[in-house]
Scaffold this motif. Sequence first.
Motif, PDB file in Angstrom:
ATOM      1  N   ARG A  90       0.837  -1.200   0.000  1.00  0.00           N
ATOM      2  CA  ARG A  90       0.000   0.000   0.000  1.00  0.00           C
ATOM      3  C   ARG A  90       0.874   1.252   0.000  1.00  0.00           C
ATOM      4  NH1 ARG A  90      -3.867  -0.896   5.045  1.00  0.00           N
ATOM      5  NH2 ARG A  90      -4.571   1.178   4.407  1.00  0.00           N
ATOM      6  N   ARG A  91       0.307   2.356  -0.475  1.00  0.00           N
ATOM      7  CA  ARG A  91       1.061   3.608  -0.554  1.00  0.00           C
ATOM      8  C   ARG A  91       1.449   4.138   0.821  1.00  0.00           C
ATOM      9  NH1 ARG A  91      -1.827   7.345  -5.252  1.00  0.00           N
ATOM     10  NH2 ARG A  91      -1.402   5.939  -6.998  1.00  0.00           N
ATOM     11  N   GLU A  92       0.676   3.765   1.835  1.00  0.00           N
ATOM     12  CA  GLU A  92       0.946   4.272   3.184  1.00  0.00           C
ATOM     13  C   GLU A  92       2.182   3.642   3.821  1.00  0.00           C
ATOM     14  OE1 GLU A  92      -1.893   2.977   2.201  1.00  0.00           O
ATOM     15  OE2 GLU A  92      -3.338   4.642   2.197  1.00  0.00           O
ATOM     16  N   ASP A 137      11.053   9.821   6.935  1.00  0.00           N
ATOM     17  CA  ASP A 137      10.647   8.442   7.240  1.00  0.00           C
ATOM     18  C   ASP A 137      10.817   8.134   8.718  1.00  0.00           C
ATOM     19  OD1 ASP A 137       9.934   7.966   4.669  1.00  0.00           O
ATOM     20  OD2 ASP A 137      11.292   6.282   4.343  1.00  0.00           O
ATOM     21  N   ALA A 145       7.993   9.684  10.524  1.00  0.00           N
ATOM     22  CA  ALA A 145       6.756   8.933  10.282  1.00  0.00           C
ATOM     23  C   ALA A 145       6.708   7.647  11.114  1.00  0.00           C
ATOM     24  CB  ALA A 145       6.641   8.597   8.792  1.00  0.00           C
ATOM     25  N   HIS A 204       3.683   6.989  13.612  1.00  0.00           N
ATOM     26  CA  HIS A 204       2.674   5.991  13.239  1.00  0.00           C
ATOM     27  C   HIS A 204       3.070   4.550  13.561  1.00  0.00           C
ATOM     28  CE1 HIS A 204       0.614   9.225  11.143  1.00  0.00           C
ATOM     29  NE2 HIS A 204       1.708   9.467  10.445  1.00  0.00           N
ATOM     30  N   TYR A 248       3.290   0.726   9.950  1.00  0.00           N
ATOM     31  CA  TYR A 248       2.155   1.534   9.489  1.00  0.00           C
ATOM     32  C   TYR A 248       1.853   1.232   8.018  1.00  0.00           C
ATOM     33  CZ  TYR A 248      -0.586   5.673   8.231  1.00  0.00           C
ATOM     34  OH  TYR A 248      -1.571   6.523   7.773  1.00  0.00           O
ATOM     35  N   GLY A 249       0.579   0.904   7.728  1.00  0.00           N
ATOM     36  CA  GLY A 249       0.153   0.635   6.352  1.00  0.00           C
ATOM     37  C   GLY A 249       0.392  -0.792   5.892  1.00  0.00           C
TER      38      GLY A 249
END
Length: 328
Positions: free
Chosen positions: A44-46, A232, A235, A239, A243-244
């Motif tokens: 996924r893009r996340e 990064d 992030a 998160h 994450y994702g």
Amino acid sequence: MAVATKPQKSTRSSEKTDALVWLYSVLLTLQYGAQPLISKRFTRREVIVTSFVLMCEIVKVVCALNLMAKDGGLKKVYKDWTLVGALTASGLPAVIYALQNILLQISYKNLDSLTFSILNQTKILFTAFFTYVILRHKQSIQQIGALFLLIVAAVLLSIGEGSSKGSSSGNADQKLFYGIIPILVASVLSGLASALCQWASQVKKHSSYLMTVEMSFVGSMCLLLVTSKSPDGEAIRQHGFFYGWTPLTLVPVILNALGGILVGLVTSHAGGVRKGFVIVSALLVTAVLQFIFEGKPPSLYCLLALPLVVCSISIHQKYPYQVKKKES
């Protein structure tokens, strides 16, 4: 009778090695070719890029250690391993590859995809050059011609890829200093690192699995240092590391890790130049898989590149450099 038996054993051993090299090369070609499509479909893009890369390195180390345990290599490593030996064989190539990846990211942001892809193929020639400088592995006239055929095929494939994407416009000086120069330096570093890995495995007899473990560890340390002060890193702190992620995200991670092990095996048994043929051949595999699974037909450039790749591989394999009596 004993004298006649030795050449037969040597021939069988050579044939077995050649068969293994072809098997590793084919598997690596399929992995390289399928990786973009699988990563796109299952990631996924996340997902934070750094977490994905670090997880690939962790899985790569686990796989390499398991393979070493099966072939009995762990006991030898426990007895003979030294920090100096590890840094000499794997530390320098790992740092070089880390620097190369940074330069590629800088270049990718400042060049259109076509220019980037074409210039990125020059690493094949730099690999052949450094293989000669460090290992004195010469190429025959036919093999040099095969390398240039491969470059032409890579350029055609790059044009086919870039023709469907818009080219970015920008300042000429910015393209030169932040686009063209970084990717050329990255290509030089890629050729140097590949030749150093080949030297470590063929001259120093460093296990390809051990090199995979050592390079993954050093590369991960470099990545963590950079990540600590990067977007990064922020992030991940906000998160979380995963994450994702979904369970399917492990599919491209495992595939990427297996590809890293295959790169070590191909470089160890066949050298860095063979890896260049694998990378270009993988572009054709990607085009075929895109047609099968996404209905996107191969471009005319791809169809033109196919016979060039086949010819270059055939010529390079058929006409190796013959050592002259004076050289031997």
